[in-house]
Design a protein around this motif. Structure first.
Motif, PDB file in Angstrom:
ATOM      1  N   GLU A  77       0.827  -1.217   0.000  1.00  0.00           N
ATOM      2  CA  GLU A  77       0.000   0.000   0.000  1.00  0.00           C
ATOM      3  C   GLU A  77       0.854   1.256   0.000  1.00  0.00           C
ATOM      4  O   GLU A  77       0.547   2.226  -0.711  1.00  0.00           O
ATOM      5  N   ASN A  78       1.929   1.276   0.775  1.00  0.00           N
ATOM      6  CA  ASN A  78       2.830   2.429   0.737  1.00  0.00           C
ATOM      7  C   ASN A  78       3.545   2.522  -0.601  1.00  0.00           C
ATOM      8  O   ASN A  78       3.807   3.628  -1.099  1.00  0.00           O
ATOM      9  N   LEU A  79       3.857   1.370  -1.192  1.00  0.00           N
ATOM     10  CA  LEU A  79       4.456   1.361  -2.530  1.00  0.00           C
ATOM     11  C   LEU A  79       3.510   1.991  -3.541  1.00  0.00           C
ATOM     12  O   LEU A  79       3.922   2.819  -4.370  1.00  0.00           O
ATOM     13  N   ILE A  80       2.244   1.624  -3.486  1.00  0.00           N
ATOM     14  CA  ILE A  80       1.249   2.181  -4.404  1.00  0.00           C
ATOM     15  C   ILE A  80       1.155   3.699  -4.249  1.00  0.00           C
ATOM     16  O   ILE A  80       1.113   4.433  -5.248  1.00  0.00           O
ATOM     17  N   ASN A  81       1.170   4.186  -3.019  1.00  0.00           N
ATOM     18  CA  ASN A  81       1.084   5.632  -2.783  1.00  0.00           C
ATOM     19  C   ASN A  81       2.273   6.367  -3.376  1.00  0.00           C
ATOM     20  O   ASN A  81       2.123   7.447  -3.979  1.00  0.00           O
ATOM     21  N   LEU A  83       4.154   5.304  -5.901  1.00  0.00           N
ATOM     22  CA  LEU A  83       4.067   5.212  -7.361  1.00  0.00           C
ATOM     23  C   LEU A  83       3.075   6.220  -7.915  1.00  0.00           C
ATOM     24  O   LEU A  83       3.280   6.769  -9.011  1.00  0.00           O
ATOM     25  N   LYS A  84       2.015   6.491  -7.187  1.00  0.00           N
ATOM     26  CA  LYS A  84       1.052   7.503  -7.624  1.00  0.00           C
ATOM     27  C   LYS A  84       1.700   8.884  -7.645  1.00  0.00           C
ATOM     28  O   LYS A  84       1.434   9.693  -8.552  1.00  0.00           O
ATOM     29  N   ILE A  85       2.564   9.146  -6.682  1.00  0.00           N
ATOM     30  CA  ILE A  85       3.300  10.421  -6.670  1.00  0.00           C
ATOM     31  C   ILE A  85       4.211  10.503  -7.889  1.00  0.00           C
ATOM     32  O   ILE A  85       4.266  11.534  -8.579  1.00  0.00           O
ATOM     33  N   HIS A  86       4.927   9.417  -8.177  1.00  0.00           N
ATOM     34  CA  HIS A  86       5.807   9.401  -9.353  1.00  0.00           C
ATOM     35  C   HIS A  86       4.996   9.579 -10.635  1.00  0.00           C
ATOM     36  O   HIS A  86       5.420  10.286 -11.563  1.00  0.00           O
ATOM     37  N   GLU A  87       3.843   8.935 -10.693  1.00  0.00           N
ATOM     38  CA  GLU A  87       2.997   9.038 -11.881  1.00  0.00           C
ATOM     39  C   GLU A  87       2.523  10.470 -12.094  1.00  0.00           C
ATOM     40  O   GLU A  87       2.514  10.981 -13.218  1.00  0.00           O
ATOM     41  N   GLU A 114      10.897   3.135  -0.835  1.00  0.00           N
ATOM     42  CA  GLU A 114      11.269   4.226  -1.736  1.00  0.00           C
ATOM     43  C   GLU A 114      12.118   3.700  -2.893  1.00  0.00           C
ATOM     44  O   GLU A 114      11.937   4.129  -4.046  1.00  0.00           O
ATOM     45  N   ARG A 115      13.015   2.781  -2.609  1.00  0.00           N
ATOM     46  CA  ARG A 115      13.858   2.208  -3.663  1.00  0.00           C
ATOM     47  C   ARG A 115      13.027   1.389  -4.641  1.00  0.00           C
ATOM     48  O   ARG A 115      13.248   1.433  -5.858  1.00  0.00           O
ATOM     49  N   ALA A 116      12.055   0.651  -4.114  1.00  0.00           N
ATOM     50  CA  ALA A 116      11.207  -0.155  -4.990  1.00  0.00           C
ATOM     51  C   ALA A 116      10.348   0.733  -5.885  1.00  0.00           C
ATOM     52  O   ALA A 116      10.176   0.443  -7.079  1.00  0.00           O
ATOM     53  N   ILE A 120      10.507   0.624 -10.005  1.00  0.00           N
ATOM     54  CA  ILE A 120       9.344   0.358 -10.860  1.00  0.00           C
ATOM     55  C   ILE A 120       9.059   1.561 -11.752  1.00  0.00           C
ATOM     56  O   ILE A 120       8.761   1.406 -12.946  1.00  0.00           O
ATOM     57  N   TYR A 121       9.166   2.769 -11.201  1.00  0.00           N
ATOM     58  CA  TYR A 121       8.938   3.973 -12.008  1.00  0.00           C
ATOM     59  C   TYR A 121       9.937   4.059 -13.159  1.00  0.00           C
ATOM     60  O   TYR A 121       9.549   4.299 -14.317  1.00  0.00           O
ATOM     61  N   LEU A 122      11.227   3.863 -12.877  1.00  0.00           N
ATOM     62  CA  LEU A 122      12.234   3.921 -13.941  1.00  0.00           C
ATOM     63  C   LEU A 122      12.002   2.821 -14.967  1.00  0.00           C
ATOM     64  O   LEU A 122      12.199   3.027 -16.171  1.00  0.00           O
ATOM     65  N   ASN A 123      11.582   1.658 -14.507  1.00  0.00           N
ATOM     66  CA  ASN A 123      11.305   0.542 -15.407  1.00  0.00           C
ATOM     67  C   ASN A 123      10.156   0.855 -16.353  1.00  0.00           C
ATOM     68  O   ASN A 123      10.189   0.508 -17.536  1.00  0.00           O
ATOM     69  N   LYS A 124       9.137   1.525 -15.852  1.00  0.00           N
ATOM     70  CA  LYS A 124       7.942   1.813 -16.656  1.00  0.00           C
ATOM     71  C   LYS A 124       8.138   2.999 -17.595  1.00  0.00           C
ATOM     72  O   LYS A 124       7.418   3.122 -18.593  1.00  0.00           O
TER      73      LYS A 124
END
Length: 283
Positions: A77-81, A83-87, A114-116, A120-124
């Motif tokens: 859930e924290n990962l999703i939050n 990633l939404k910021i990165h998006e 934060e690293r994960a 994922i953001y850089l990968n996408k």
């Protein structure tokens, strides 16, 4: 143990040589009854996520990738939050700002989550979905040209987390042999290593880790495959249809299948388009 060959989740990262399009062929040849499931080159995990079994063992040498699996399992859930910021902030400038973390060593002060999220953001959003590092282990893929990249798939991340937890998956980071050396008769090991190069006049794609995976590593892997065979372990291996691999696995030619795949994520254009691959089995 009877494994259920049905989709529970999909890979949450892009990965060179990913197996999504070959799943019908691969799943057709996985034994219906096995004791334990091992996948020591997990990558995007297309095969892993397409089965349901208890206590699978997965591994990869890529530390940031395995950290992402751990975070998806333990802190989704924290990962999703994040990633939404990165998006919401995605841009060329933002991409290079996050990419620079391993150049300034600030990445060492970041949490695993934060690293994960960065990984994922850089990968996408990176060029061609590649993962590549330089000799200093710094991620060096340039920003991609995507108008609307899909950075966060909330439903799939939650499904992946659920499977990793419900199956009580063991997630390892290190040399592939250490992950499978305890495999016993009746276990199943799926090996999807970095592929041998399609042409002999260039090096294999070694940016996956700084160690590369050249001819000597392919020979070592063949020896490990023989070891698994001698122990009565079911083993299946994917690799390029090239003379090196065909010669190494000559004794398994009667149980080897030729499959075709379209490769769009690759470090070299000669590895894109439709190519033939080998599905090598010891059973």
């Amino acid at each position: 143990m009877v494994i259920e060959k049905s989709n529970s989740a999909e890979p949450f990262v892009k990965w060179a040589g990913g197996k999504r399009q070959l799943l019908p062929e691969i799943m057709k040849y996985i034994p219906d009854k096995i004791n334990n499931y091992y996948e020591p080159f997990i990558g995007g995990g297309a095969v892993f996520f397409n089965i349901k079994c208890n206590h699978p063992i997965i591994n990869d040498f890529n530390r940031e990738l395995i950290n992402s699996y751990m975070v998806v399992k333990n802190d989704v859930e924290n990962l999703i939050n994040l990633l939404k910021i990165h998006e919401n902030n995605n841009s060329k400038e933002y991409y290079y700002k996050l990419r620079s973390w391993d150049r300034t060593n600030s990445i060492e002060n970041k949490s695993n989550t934060e690293r994960a999220a960065r990984f994922i953001y850089l990968n996408k959003t990176g060029f061609n979905g590649l993962f590549r590092v330089n000799s200093q282990e710094q991620f060096n893929v340039p920003y991609g040209r995507y108008k609307h990249p899909s950075i966060v798939n909330v439903e799939n991340l939650r499904k992946a987390s659920l499977y990793l937890n419900n199956s009580e998956a063991t997630i390892l980071n290190g040399d592939y042999y250490n992950a499978i050396k305890k495999a016993k008769k009746g276990d199943f090991v799926y090996l999807d290593p970095p592929y041998a190069p399609l042409t002999q006049d260039r090096e294999s794609f070694v940016g996956y880790t700084i160690n590369g995976f050249g001819k000597d590593q392919q020979i070592r892997l063949r020896n490990v495959f023989d070891e698994l065979t001698n122990k009565g372990v079911y083993a299946m291996l994917s690799n390029s249809k090239v003379p090196l691999i065909e010669n190494l696995y000559e004794k398994y030619k009667n149980t080897t299948k030729i499959v075709s795949a379209k490769r769009n994520i690759n470090s070299n254009t000669s590895g894109r388009g439709e190519v033939q691959e080998l599905l090598i089995k010891n059973y």
